[in-house]
Design a protein around this motif. Structure first.
Motif: not given
Length: 417
Positions: A46-50
């Motif tokens: 999720p952090e990478q997607e953000q």
């Protein structure tokens, strides 16, 4: 006689059921299942997607702008390939990018990479900046560096060009203020980060576009070089390489890798062998004066010295003379095979910071470098005795700072710490 299969399992495997539903157009390689992802594409957190969403939003905000992409003074394949990838991604948002550096390309593989791929690169010296209109640029971008290894950083600040993007895999060097920052010290190569941007769909590589094939080839070279031919690669690096394997030109990459060392590089390696001293498995070698164009011989000499038996770390340094700018800088490179030695911490502790609080060097996994301006003592002299004396002083000073960490008990007089 073959053993019977375990109970409950059939001895006949339906391999067709294991194949993906379709094949990709570029040569019959398999593509993804119904989700639309290639089987070896990295699963993003999720952090990478953000982070990718934030990057996409930044590009959208700057649609139609002109940016300058700044590399370290002596860019390596990781920086060169990553900057080219950024430029291609930015083009999708009608952002025009100029990729620039202030130093020189002296490593034979870097020269071959730029010549053979036609990588769009410009050299801007500090002097040439005086004739350029920097107001054309709405933002500057730092790729594979954080401004500390570029002579152009100060000029951009003075011209008021805002920092739009910083993408790097080295440890945090300074508290930079930028619109978008993606610094991953635990990632082995900046090329891996940019490849993940490609995998996210920011740009779809096309085998039919020569520019895309050449950029993918340079990315593969950058990823390979910063992971020691993939021997220090992590899962994300292998996944990035698997993705690039569908687009890169193996023959072109081999041509880059087959470039031979120059006589000047061999001479510097010979000097490093002659002058090296070994302390606690550290090999330390000063190689004297070098021409600016031969600067990349220093890391190549360090690469060679670290292969010696009973040596886990090598540091090679010399005085690099820039005839154009009449400047001299002490330049050094560190290479290590010791997993518990952090090059970034070691170099920062050894050489410290300048008056503005910027470190003279830093590093990443198994490699690091430093550059120390010589200030008032800088400049060419025809007096050979003075030149020898100047080298002797700087050689002794660098050795002392290194030995303070390598062999502290022998380096200090009794009662001093």
């Amino acid at each position: 006689m073959e053993p019977d299969p375990p109970s409950g399992l059939s001895s006949t495997v339906d391999y067709s059921a294991l194949e993906p539903a379709a094949k990709v157009a570029n040569g019959g390689g398999y593509v993804s299942e119904h989700r639309g992802r290639f089987p070896y594409d990295a699963a993003r957190s999720p952090e990478q997607e953000q982070k990718i969403d934030a990057f996409r939003q930044l590009l959208e905000r700057h649609r139609g702008d002109r940016q300058v992409v700044i590399l370290q003074d002596f860019p390596d394949p990781d920086a060169l390939s990553s900057a080219w990838t950024y430029k291609l991604i930015a083009q999708k948002y009608e952002i025009q990018c100029d990729i620039v550096y202030a130093g020189t390309l002296s490593h034979q593989e870097n020269i071959a990479l730029v010549k053979l791929t036609g990588l769009p690169l410009q050299r801007w010296t500090v002097q040439s900046l005086k004739t350029k209109d920097l107001s054309l640029y709405k933002g500057c971008v730092f790729i594979d560096n954080q401004g500390t290894t570029s002579q152009l950083f100060t000029s951009m600040q003075q011209a008021g060009v805002p920092i739009a993007v910083v993408i790097d895999h080295h440890s945090m060097q300074d508290d930079m203020k930028a619109e978008f920052i993606d610094i991953r010290p635990h990632t082995r190569a900046t090329a891996t980060i940019l490849t993940q941007y490609l995998q996210s769909g920011l740009l779809k590589l096309d085998n039919n576009l020569t520019e895309h094939v050449k950029c993918a080839t340079s990315l593969m070279h950058g990823l390979r070089s910063d992971t020691n031919r993939l021997m220090q690669a992590q899962e994300e690096d292998f996944l990035a390489a698997a993705y690039l394997s569908r687009f890169y030109d193996a023959q072109l990459l081999n041509a880059v890798l087959q470039s031979s060392r120059s006589k000047q590089v061999m001479d510097v390696i010979e000097r490093s062998l002659k002058n090296r001293t070994v302390h606690n498995n550290f090999s330390i070698a000063g190689v004297g004066y070098l021409r600016y164009d031969d600067r990349d011989a220093i890391p190549q000499a360090a690469d060679f010295l670290v292969t010696e038996e009973n040596v886990h770390t090598a540091v090679v340094y010399g005085i690099v003379h820039d005839e154009d700018e009449e400047l001299e800088v002490v330049v050094g490179s560190l290479r290590t095979n010791k997993l518990t030695l952090d090059p970034d911490e070691f170099i920062k502790e050894a050489f410290g910071q300048d008056a503005q609080g910027r470190f003279f060097g830093g590093g990443r996994l198994q490699a690091g470098g430093f550059e120390i301006p010589m200030g008032f003592l800088s400049g060419f002299t025809e007096n050979s005795d003075y030149a020898k004396m100047k080298w002797s002083v700087h050689d002794a000073q660098v050795k002392q700072k290194l030995l303070r960490l390598v062999n502290p008990e022998q380096n200090y007089p009794k009662g001093v710490n």
